[in-house]
Write an enzyme that holds these catalytic residues in place. Structure first.
Site, PDB file in Angstrom:
ATOM      1  N   GLU A 172       2.894 -11.039   4.732  1.00 28.08           N
ATOM      2  CA  GLU A 172       4.233 -11.391   4.247  1.00 28.08           C
ATOM      3  C   GLU A 172       5.143 -11.917   5.355  1.00 28.08           C
ATOM      4  O   GLU A 172       6.089 -12.644   5.092  1.00 28.08           O
ATOM      5  CB  GLU A 172       4.898 -10.174   3.580  1.00 28.08           C
ATOM      6  CG  GLU A 172       4.068  -9.478   2.537  1.00 28.08           C
ATOM      7  CD  GLU A 172       3.961 -10.246   1.249  1.00 28.08           C
ATOM      8  OE1 GLU A 172       3.887 -11.483   1.294  1.00 28.08           O
ATOM      9  OE2 GLU A 172       3.946  -9.600   0.194  1.00 28.08           O
ATOM     10  N   HIS A 213       0.184  -2.201   7.062  1.00 31.78           N
ATOM     11  CA  HIS A 213      -0.742  -2.506   5.975  1.00 31.78           C
ATOM     12  C   HIS A 213      -1.607  -1.290   5.690  1.00 31.78           C
ATOM     13  O   HIS A 213      -1.921  -0.535   6.604  1.00 31.78           O
ATOM     14  CB  HIS A 213      -1.632  -3.704   6.352  1.00 31.78           C
ATOM     15  CG  HIS A 213      -2.283  -4.335   5.168  1.00 31.78           C
ATOM     16  ND1 HIS A 213      -3.479  -3.896   4.655  1.00 31.78           N
ATOM     17  CD2 HIS A 213      -1.875  -5.362   4.382  1.00 31.78           C
ATOM     18  CE1 HIS A 213      -3.790  -4.630   3.596  1.00 31.78           C
ATOM     19  NE2 HIS A 213      -2.830  -5.522   3.406  1.00 31.78           N
TER      20      HIS A 213
HETATM   21  N1  COA Z   1       8.280  -0.041   8.825  1.00 35.84           N
HETATM   22  C1  COA Z   1       8.545   1.186   9.280  1.00 35.84           C
HETATM   23  N2  COA Z   1       7.711   2.225   9.153  1.00 35.84           N
HETATM   24  C2  COA Z   1       6.553   1.997   8.541  1.00 35.84           C
HETATM   25  C3  COA Z   1       6.200   0.741   8.060  1.00 35.84           C
HETATM   26  C4  COA Z   1       7.116  -0.305   8.226  1.00 35.84           C
HETATM   27  N3  COA Z   1       6.864  -1.536   7.775  1.00 35.84           N
HETATM   28  N4  COA Z   1       4.982   0.799   7.490  1.00 35.84           N
HETATM   29  C5  COA Z   1       4.577   2.067   7.606  1.00 35.84           C
HETATM   30  N5  COA Z   1       5.527   2.800   8.247  1.00 35.84           N
HETATM   31  C6  COA Z   1       5.471   4.209   8.586  1.00 35.84           C
HETATM   32  C7  COA Z   1       5.685   5.073   7.354  1.00 35.84           C
HETATM   33  O1  COA Z   1       7.049   5.342   7.150  1.00 35.84           O
HETATM   34  C8  COA Z   1       4.872   6.301   7.691  1.00 35.84           C
HETATM   35  O2  COA Z   1       5.661   7.085   8.542  1.00 35.84           O
HETATM   36  P1  COA Z   1       5.637   8.699   8.406  1.00 35.84           P
HETATM   37  O3  COA Z   1       4.215   9.094   8.632  1.00 35.84           O
HETATM   38  O4  COA Z   1       6.579   9.146   9.480  1.00 35.84           O
HETATM   39  O5  COA Z   1       6.098   9.004   7.029  1.00 35.84           O
HETATM   40  C9  COA Z   1       3.723   5.758   8.516  1.00 35.84           C
HETATM   41  O6  COA Z   1       4.164   4.508   9.035  1.00 35.84           O
HETATM   42  C10 COA Z   1       2.470   5.544   7.710  1.00 35.84           C
HETATM   43  O7  COA Z   1       2.807   4.717   6.621  1.00 35.84           O
HETATM   44  P2  COA Z   1       2.154   4.798   5.187  1.00 35.84           P
HETATM   45  O8  COA Z   1       3.242   4.851   4.179  1.00 35.84           O
HETATM   46  O9  COA Z   1       1.116   5.874   5.138  1.00 35.84           O
HETATM   47  O10 COA Z   1       1.392   3.469   5.114  1.00 35.84           O
HETATM   48  P3  COA Z   1       0.833   2.829   3.808  1.00 35.84           P
HETATM   49  O11 COA Z   1      -0.580   2.499   4.042  1.00 35.84           O
HETATM   50  O12 COA Z   1       1.108   3.602   2.594  1.00 35.84           O
HETATM   51  O13 COA Z   1       1.772   1.561   3.727  1.00 35.84           O
HETATM   52  C11 COA Z   1       2.652  -0.521   3.481  1.00 35.84           C
HETATM   53  C12 COA Z   1       1.396   0.269   3.801  1.00 35.84           C
HETATM   54  C13 COA Z   1       2.327  -2.003   3.484  1.00 35.84           C
HETATM   55  C14 COA Z   1       3.160  -0.121   2.081  1.00 35.84           C
HETATM   56  C15 COA Z   1       3.741  -0.201   4.545  1.00 35.84           C
HETATM   57  O14 COA Z   1       3.262  -0.542   5.829  1.00 35.84           O
HETATM   58  C16 COA Z   1       5.055  -0.884   4.247  1.00 35.84           C
HETATM   59  O15 COA Z   1       5.866  -0.357   3.490  1.00 35.84           O
HETATM   60  N6  COA Z   1       5.311  -2.094   4.848  1.00 35.84           N
HETATM   61  C17 COA Z   1       6.521  -2.822   4.586  1.00 35.84           C
HETATM   62  C18 COA Z   1       6.433  -3.574   3.264  1.00 35.84           C
HETATM   63  C19 COA Z   1       5.493  -4.756   3.359  1.00 35.84           C
HETATM   64  O16 COA Z   1       5.465  -5.491   4.335  1.00 35.84           O
HETATM   65  N7  COA Z   1       4.734  -4.944   2.284  1.00 35.84           N
HETATM   66  C20 COA Z   1       3.774  -6.030   2.188  1.00 35.84           C
HETATM   67  C21 COA Z   1       2.378  -5.498   2.316  1.00 35.84           C
HETATM   68  S1  COA Z   1       1.187  -6.783   2.436  1.00 35.84           S
END
Ligand code: COA
Length: 383
Positions: free
Chosen positions: A327, A269
């Site tokens: 989710e 998140h």
């Molecule tokens: N699975 C695998 N790796 C994940 C991950 C996940 N669900 N969520 C984050 N990461 C990893 C990213 O790839 C990133 O890795 P890197 O630094 O090697 O590139 C690192 O963790 C940091 O992630 P980041 O993209 O900066 O986090 P964010 O704050 O932008 O993302 C979400 C938040 C929710 C978009 C992300 O956690 C995600 O894509 N989750 C899955 C989709 C989901 O459940 N969405 C519903 C949200 S309520």
């Protein structure tokens, strides 16, 4: 004229996610990512989910958003207006053209909702929350009609004597849902009603800040919600649980996904550094459904997959806590309630429209165009 040089500059553009940037003061909800706490208009989410109805939470949020006194937006009146919205939307289903023809439920919902604006949704002199209620009611009707259309069945007329959760289930099933399922769905709608400045809420506020109408702001918000990084994750979470199949396979399955460079849906998140408090609320609600005997037995599998995913993500990202988000258990709960996975994101919109409308109202009271700045990294003219 040679316009090719700007193309090189595109590579220099870095993504900006506005992490940590405060874009509004709000009395509607607070997300404390360190403590794992969600407060909705003065109430912890754990205190209202399962206790207050969706209509009561709409009344609360809309009153706060409008800055209106407590008795100005009464829950019974909101319940009646949402029911009126369902009846009105059902009467207009034949005017939607091919809006519900999309294979994707969120796209269908977005197209159908856009129709609400064709004749101007708000009536002059009417309290703004009545329009909010009509839109909320319409979303439930469109979601149910889309699902039934996909199954080759006719839409079912709403029953205005019922609450939103009970009637949504009834319109989907063709008969009243079990009491426990109605309670589970109502708990879900309340749990997702509002959540700080998430992407779809921000979208709604930006659109409303231009002086645009409520329907346009809600349509834009649905567009933002449908992406897999926001509201589009719970369907894929259920696919993941199906893919894992057996708790004993959870760790290897997760490892394969991560090694292939794919994200684990329902984990991580932007704000929470601990487990999303809504995950616990929905996990508990799913457990109650299982105990009531209406649910499939996915909960044990989901818990095993969550444990495996949390451990695998912790070892790959030791500095970035990545835990279950809303989710993850949305998928388990909505599946238990009897919704098909294609309806999960439209159901999210049916709940979140409460918050969107409240934020639209709050933003209008501020009355300032949301217009941030960007930094130009392209070539200077003539370079
Ligand atoms: N699975 C695998 N790796 C994940 C991950 C996940 N669900 N969520 C984050 N990461 C990893 C990213 O790839 C990133 O890795 P890197 O630094 O090697 O590139 C690192 O963790 C940091 O992630 P980041 O993209 O900066 O986090 P964010 O704050 O932008 O993302 C979400 C938040 C929710 C978009 C992300 O956690 C995600 O894509 N989750 C899955 C989709 C989901 O459940 N969405 C519903 C949200 S309520």
């Amino acid at each position: 004229m040679d316009l090719s040089k700007a193309g090189e500059a595109v590579a220099a553009v870095k993504a900006g996610g506005l992490d940590g940037v405060v874009v509004a003061d709000t009395a509607l909800s607070e997300v404390d990512g360190e403590a794992g706490r969600l407060v909705i208009a003065g109430h912890d989410v754990e205190a209202i989910a399962g206790r207050a109805s969706f209509e009561e939470v709409c009344a609360l949020l809309w009153r706060v958003g409008l800055g209106a006194p407590a008795d100005a937006v009464r829950p019974e009146a909101v319940r009646a207006a949402i029911a009126e919205g369902r009846v009105g939307a059902h009467a207009r289903l034949s005017e939607l053209g091919d809006a519900l023809a999309s294979d994707d439920g969120s796209s269908a919902l977005r197209a159908a909702t856009a129709h609400l604006g064709l004749r101007g949704a708000a009536k002059k002199g009417e309290a703004p929350w009545i329009e909010f209620a009509h839109i909320a009611g319409a979303l439930a009707v469109f979601a149910a009609a889309w699902a039934r259309r996909g199954a080759g069945a006719a839409a079912i007329a709403p029953d205005p004597s019922l609450g939103q959760a009970a009637d949504l289930l009834r319109m989907l099933r063709g008969e009243p849902g079990p009491e426990a399922a109605v309670r589970g769905l109502d708990t879900y709608l309340v749990t997702v009603a509002d959540h700080g400045m998430n992407a779809s809420t921000f979208t709604a506020r930006v659109v409303a800040s231009t002086g645009s109408d409520t329907v346009s702001a809600v349509v834009a918000a649905i567009g933002a919600l449908k992406g897999p990084l926001h509201g589009g994750a719970p369907g894929p979470v259920l696919d993941m649980l199906d893919g894992v199949g057996d708790p004993a396979r959870a760790a290897s399955w997760i490892d394969e996904e991560l090694s292939a460079g794919r994200r684990i849906m329902g984990m991580g998140h932007r704000i929470y550094r601990v487990r999303d408090p809504r995950a616990a609320v929905l996990e508990k609600a799913a457990g109650e459904l299982e105990r009531a005997g209406v649910a499939t037995r996915r909960l044990e599998l989901a818990r095993a997959v969550e444990r495996a995913a949390e451990a695998a993500l912790a070892s790959r990202h030791p500095d970035r806590p990545l835990k279950a988000n809303v989710e993850f258990y949305t998928a388990v709960l909505l599946d238990a309630v009897g919704l098909s996975r294609t309806l999960f994101t439209p159901a999210f919109a049916v709940g979140r429209v409460a918050g969107w409308c409240a934020h639209i109202a709050e933003g209008r009271r501020v009355g300032r165009l949301v217009r941030p700045a960007s930094r130009y990294v392209g070539p200077p003219p003539g370079a």
